[in-house]
Scaffold this active site. Structure first.
Site, mmCIF file in Angstrom:
data_model
loop_
_atom_site.group_PDB
_atom_site.id
_atom_site.type_symbol
_atom_site.label_atom_id
_atom_site.label_comp_id
_atom_site.label_asym_id
_atom_site.label_seq_id
_atom_site.Cartn_x
_atom_site.Cartn_y
_atom_site.Cartn_z
ATOM 1 N N ASP A 293 0.826 -1.098 0.028
ATOM 2 C CA ASP A 293 -0.047 0.042 -0.044
ATOM 3 C C ASP A 293 0.764 1.023 -0.045
ATOM 4 O O ASP A 293 2.259 0.909 0.194
ATOM 5 C CB ASP A 293 -0.880 -0.059 1.272
ATOM 6 C CG ASP A 293 -1.736 1.215 1.478
ATOM 7 O OD1 ASP A 293 -2.233 1.756 0.508
ATOM 8 O OD2 ASP A 293 -1.652 1.878 2.505
ATOM 9 N N ASP B 237 -0.491 4.958 0.923
ATOM 10 C CA ASP B 237 -0.533 6.121 2.308
ATOM 11 C C ASP B 237 -0.421 5.249 3.555
ATOM 12 O O ASP B 237 -0.969 4.112 3.873
ATOM 13 C CB ASP B 237 -2.010 6.515 2.280
ATOM 14 C CG ASP B 237 -2.118 7.630 1.000
ATOM 15 O OD1 ASP B 237 -1.440 8.480 0.998
ATOM 16 O OD2 ASP B 237 -3.140 7.434 0.089
#
Length: 287
Positions: A51, A53
Site C-alpha cells: 500500500d 498511504d
C-alpha cells in the site's frame, strides 16, 4: 506456492498475455484473450504488494495535498460534501478547488515529495533493492493516485523497484487541474466504489501465473488500512500479511481471528517499524 489460495488460479499452458492495467474482471480477461504478445519471463520467487498511504509514507497523501491550498486548509462547504464510501469523488472536488485557487503542478509535487517515509520503510526498500533479481516482484496497490505516488517514488529513488503500480489515474489537463478518475468498478460491498484491492490482487496474481507458467512460492502483502484487509483475506496459509500494528488492517484481522477462528488463513506479522518486515523476509528467504 504450496497451500496458497492462488494455486486454484494456476494454468499450466496459458494463452499469451501482455501487461495491460487491471480494470475489471471482464476487461482483464478480454485483454489476455486478444493479446498477441509473448509471455513475460520471470524467475521471481515471491510477489510482494505494498500500500502507499500510511504504509510507504507516514501520512495520507490526500490529506497532505491540502498543504498546497491557500492557508493550508479547505473551506467548510467543501469538507461538508464528503460522503462515506465516496472518497474518490470528494478528492476530485478537492483537486478542482485547488486548481481554482491557482495551485500549480509544481506546488502539489513539492508537497508529495516531502512526505516522510514510515519508520524503517527506507531500510525495507533498500533491502529489496539489494536482493538478487529473482527474489521479489514488488507491486504497489493504492487508492491514492498516479501523480501523488509517482512523485514520491521518484523523489525517493524507489520507482524502479515496482514492477507495476495500480492506483487511480490522475493527469493535469490544459487548465492546470489535476484530474483524477476512479480506478475501476466492482461489486465488492466491503470496498469503496472506485477500487477493490482484492479484485486487483486476484487478477494480477492469476495473470502473472499464466505469463510465468507457474505460481509464486508466496504472496506477501504490506498495508495498514481497512481497504488492505479485503485483499489480505484472499491470501492462503503459506502467504504472509504484514499489517501495520494497531492500524485498521491489523484490528480487522484480529477481530476476524477472534470471531471466526481459522477464516483468516495467511500468516500475520504485525509491524510498527518496517525493519520487522525485513526480518521476516530474511527468514522466508532462508526457508
Amino acid at each position: 506456492m504450496g497451500d496458497s489460495v492462488f494455486n486454484c488460479c494456476y494454468v499450466p499452458h496459458p494463452p499469451p498475455g501482455d501487461e495491460a492495467p487491471a480494470r475489471s474482471r471482464h476487461t482483464a480477461a478480454a485483454d489476455m484473450a486478444s493479446s498477441s504478445q509473448p509471455p513475460i519471463p520471470s524467475d521471481k520467487r515471491f510477489l510482494i504488494f505494498f500500500d502507499f498511504d500510511e504504509t510507504l509514507v507516514d501520512e495520507t497523501s490526500d490529506d497532505m495535498v491540502v498543504q498546497a491550498a491557500p492557508g493550508q486548509t479547505l473551506p467548510g462547504w467543501l469538507k461538508d460534501t464528503y460522503q462515506p464510501g465516496h472518497y474518490n469523488q470528494y478528492m476530485q472536488r478537492v483537486l478542482a478547488y485547488l486548481a481554482e485557487q491557482g495551485v500549480t503542478e509544481s506546488q502539489i509535487r513539492a508537497v508529495m515529495e516531502k512526505l516522510p517515509a514510515t519508520p524503517g520503510m527506507l531500510t525495507l526498500l533498500q533491502f529489496l533493492r539489494t536482493r538478487p533479481p529473482q527474489d521479489f516482484e514488488a507491486v504497489l496497490l493504492s487508492d491514492a493516485n498516479t501523480f501523488f505516488v509517482e512523485a514520491w517514488l521518484r523523489r525517493a529513488s524507489a520507482r524502479p523497484l515496482f514492477h507495476r503500480i495500480f492506483t487511480n489515474p490522475a493527469t493535469f489537463n490544459r487548465d492546470g487541474r489535476l484530474v483524477m478518475r476512479p480506478f475501476h468498478s466492482h461489486d465488492c460491498p466491503r470496498c469503496p466504489e472506485n477500487m477493490c484491492k482484492q479484485s486487483v490482487l486476484r487478477e494480477y496474481v492469476t495473470r502473472r501465473a499464466q505469463e510465468r507458467g507457474r505460481p509464486y512460492e508466496r504472496v506477501l502483502y504490506v498495508g495498514d488500512g481497512a481497504n488492505d484487509f479485503c485483499p489480505a483475506t484472499a491470501l492462503g496459509p503459506r502467504d504472509v500479511a504484514f499489517p501495520r500494528r494497531d492500524f485498521p488492517m491489523h484490528r480487522l484481522i484480529t477481530e476476524m481471528h477472534e470471531a471466526m477462528p481459522g477464516e483468516f488463513r495467511a500468516v500475520t506479522v504485525p509491524w510498527a517499524g518496517a525493519e520487522e518486515v525485513v526480518q521476516r523476509l530474511r527468514k522466508i528467504l532462508a526457508e
